[in-house]
Design an enzyme around this catalytic site. Sequence first.
Site, PDB file in Angstrom:
ATOM      1  N   THR A 329       0.821  -1.224   0.000  1.00  0.00           N
ATOM      2  CA  THR A 329       0.000   0.000   0.000  1.00  0.00           C
ATOM      3  C   THR A 329       0.855   1.276   0.000  1.00  0.00           C
ATOM      4  O   THR A 329       2.068   1.222   0.186  1.00  0.00           O
ATOM      5  CB  THR A 329      -0.932   0.011   1.222  1.00  0.00           C
ATOM      6  OG1 THR A 329      -0.161  -0.337   2.360  1.00  0.00           O
ATOM      7  CG2 THR A 329      -2.055  -0.965   1.066  1.00  0.00           C
ATOM      8  N   ASP A 330       0.171   2.413  -0.169  1.00  0.00           N
ATOM      9  CA  ASP A 330       0.869   3.713  -0.215  1.00  0.00           C
ATOM     10  C   ASP A 330       0.874   4.394   1.144  1.00  0.00           C
ATOM     11  O   ASP A 330       0.933   5.609   1.235  1.00  0.00           O
ATOM     12  CB  ASP A 330       0.170   4.659  -1.195  1.00  0.00           C
ATOM     13  CG  ASP A 330       0.000   4.054  -2.549  1.00  0.00           C
ATOM     14  OD1 ASP A 330       0.979   3.520  -3.060  1.00  0.00           O
ATOM     15  OD2 ASP A 330      -1.112   4.109  -3.091  1.00  0.00           O
ATOM     16  N   SER A 355       1.242   8.662   5.005  1.00  0.00           N
ATOM     17  CA  SER A 355       0.569   8.607   3.718  1.00  0.00           C
ATOM     18  C   SER A 355       1.638   8.986   2.708  1.00  0.00           C
ATOM     19  O   SER A 355       2.140  10.096   2.731  1.00  0.00           O
ATOM     20  CB  SER A 355      -0.574   9.602   3.702  1.00  0.00           C
ATOM     21  OG  SER A 355      -1.038   9.726   2.393  1.00  0.00           O
ATOM     22  N   ARG A 356       2.025   8.029   1.854  1.00  0.00           N
ATOM     23  CA  ARG A 356       3.200   8.280   1.017  1.00  0.00           C
ATOM     24  C   ARG A 356       2.898   9.135  -0.204  1.00  0.00           C
ATOM     25  O   ARG A 356       3.801   9.698  -0.789  1.00  0.00           O
ATOM     26  CB  ARG A 356       3.822   6.949   0.574  1.00  0.00           C
ATOM     27  CG  ARG A 356       4.339   6.184   1.744  1.00  0.00           C
ATOM     28  CD  ARG A 356       5.249   5.043   1.358  1.00  0.00           C
ATOM     29  NE  ARG A 356       5.464   4.232   2.541  1.00  0.00           N
ATOM     30  CZ  ARG A 356       4.817   3.106   2.807  1.00  0.00           C
ATOM     31  NH1 ARG A 356       3.937   2.641   1.945  1.00  0.00           N
ATOM     32  NH2 ARG A 356       5.039   2.445   3.916  1.00  0.00           N
ATOM     33  N   VAL A 357       1.656   9.207  -0.633  1.00  0.00           N
ATOM     34  CA  VAL A 357       1.377  10.005  -1.827  1.00  0.00           C
ATOM     35  C   VAL A 357       0.370  11.128  -1.610  1.00  0.00           C
ATOM     36  O   VAL A 357       0.298  12.049  -2.405  1.00  0.00           O
ATOM     37  CB  VAL A 357       0.884   9.126  -3.006  1.00  0.00           C
ATOM     38  CG1 VAL A 357       1.960   8.207  -3.493  1.00  0.00           C
ATOM     39  CG2 VAL A 357      -0.342   8.335  -2.620  1.00  0.00           C
TER      40      VAL A 357
END
Length: 487
Positions: A329-330, A355-357
């Site tokens: 997941t992101d 939250s990477r994006v």
Amino acid sequence: MNNKKNMNSYGFINKIYDGVVEVFGLKEAKYGEMINFENYEKGIVFSLNKNNVNIVLLDDFQNLKQGQRCFCTNKVFEIPVGFELIGKILNSKGECLNIKNKLKIKKKDVIEKIAPGVMDRESVNEPLLTGIKSIDSMIPIGKGQRELIIGDRQTGKTTIALDTIINQKNKNVICIYVCIGQKISSLINVISKLKKYNCLDYTIIVAATASNSAAEQYIAPYTGCTIGEYFRDLGKDCLIIYDDLTKHAWAYRQISLLLKRPPGREAYPGDVFYLHSRLLERASKVNKFFLEKKKVFNKNNGTLTAFPIIETLEGDVTSFIPTNVISITDGQIFLDTNLFNSGIRPAINVGLSVSRVGGSAQYKIIKKLSGDIRIMLAQYRELESFSKFSSDLDIETKNQLQNGEKITFLMKQKPHNNYSIIELLLILLIIKNDFFIKIPVNQIEYFEEYIIKYVRSIKIEELISINDENIEFFLNEIINNFMIGSL
Ligand code: ATP
Ligand code: MG
């Protein structure tokens, strides 16, 4: 020749396990193909072996007997897709459970598909608001993202997912809730909440509860995903929740062990990573070229945002399934039992959640204000654990601790009490501009409750929009006036 072909498309049952059968023959069978049995039961080809074929059954298998015949249909398993499904409760086969007459839907689609490739995608840059203060400020989520919700049992995982669905009301996002291996009582609870908050006119429920067979639980998320992809490929926004993938992995393990596949780590079969990666890769934001290929000429891009849920045991994120899904997941929202039990709810551990994006999808003003708050909270948690060892603290440390506690209280939120983006901005300004320092710790929660009640009563959304240049000034004035009035 014809005769030979027929022979190869027939087979007979050799062994019957719980919801899975081993069949001899069926030389022509393909992976994922639908197989019909003599008594009209249906199954899907699960594995093709040297001497036999394994089939997972979708229907009741009480009437099946050893030696019974079955035959290939030359069709991949398909489910109905379309706008007619909105508001319906479906089983994993796409059959509607909450209306008496069968739905007549012509359009069908296969449940297993290859995810869109790199050239078909676009980067995530539109926010998907959850209405939960700490998520929208510190762990922002974008449309097309895959964000994991992970935590022990009873820590508020489903509540976060439900609140996100409730927050999509009137926002043109179609929501899908996939229930996998949950108790029927939990499912009823979810459905009644969705009904209570009038979410059923934009929500679809796919249900495979603990009382359904392992095969049904195994295919349920793919069914939900195909329905979501249908909307995405029409240029719509769609949100899908998989509640939960731990139980999905259990169902898959059950089937694999019955079929005597070699067990690996924690007795899961070797391909359990692929089980979830092929599902979650399908969540995406597709670009206009992709849509044009599908003959959809739309101004918007289509998105499918996925919220998989994973249940951990005693907060252990290093066990097999959690590590797998974290890596797919992101980002993740980590829910902490200790926080939950000490009354800090939603029990989001801000230090372990990322939250990477989503950052690029966040409103600039919120991004600017929430960065500091994240750091302040992290420092507070660190100080708090150290301060337990010493009795006399200097004033500066005491103040820092008190402020941290106040911010933690300001971020608390009751279930199904969603905050709009302007209300969130108001809370962030209370912190950023030091308004909260003047309020005693034991009154901060009341203060927050009353100021939110006040802005809701004056219908602040109608007075100003988030993109307005003066919004900061406008909200500061409101807080100032409110404080003068209340102190
Ligand atoms: P399970 O492991 O059983 O699926 P879960 O992690 O999905 O549980 P929920 O069912 O969402 O947890 O919530 C558990 C309980 O905690 C519920 O009674 C819910 O009302 C309560 N709860 C969840 N979030 C909050 C909150 N923000 N404030 C107060 N109570 C909450
Ligand atoms: Mg739950």
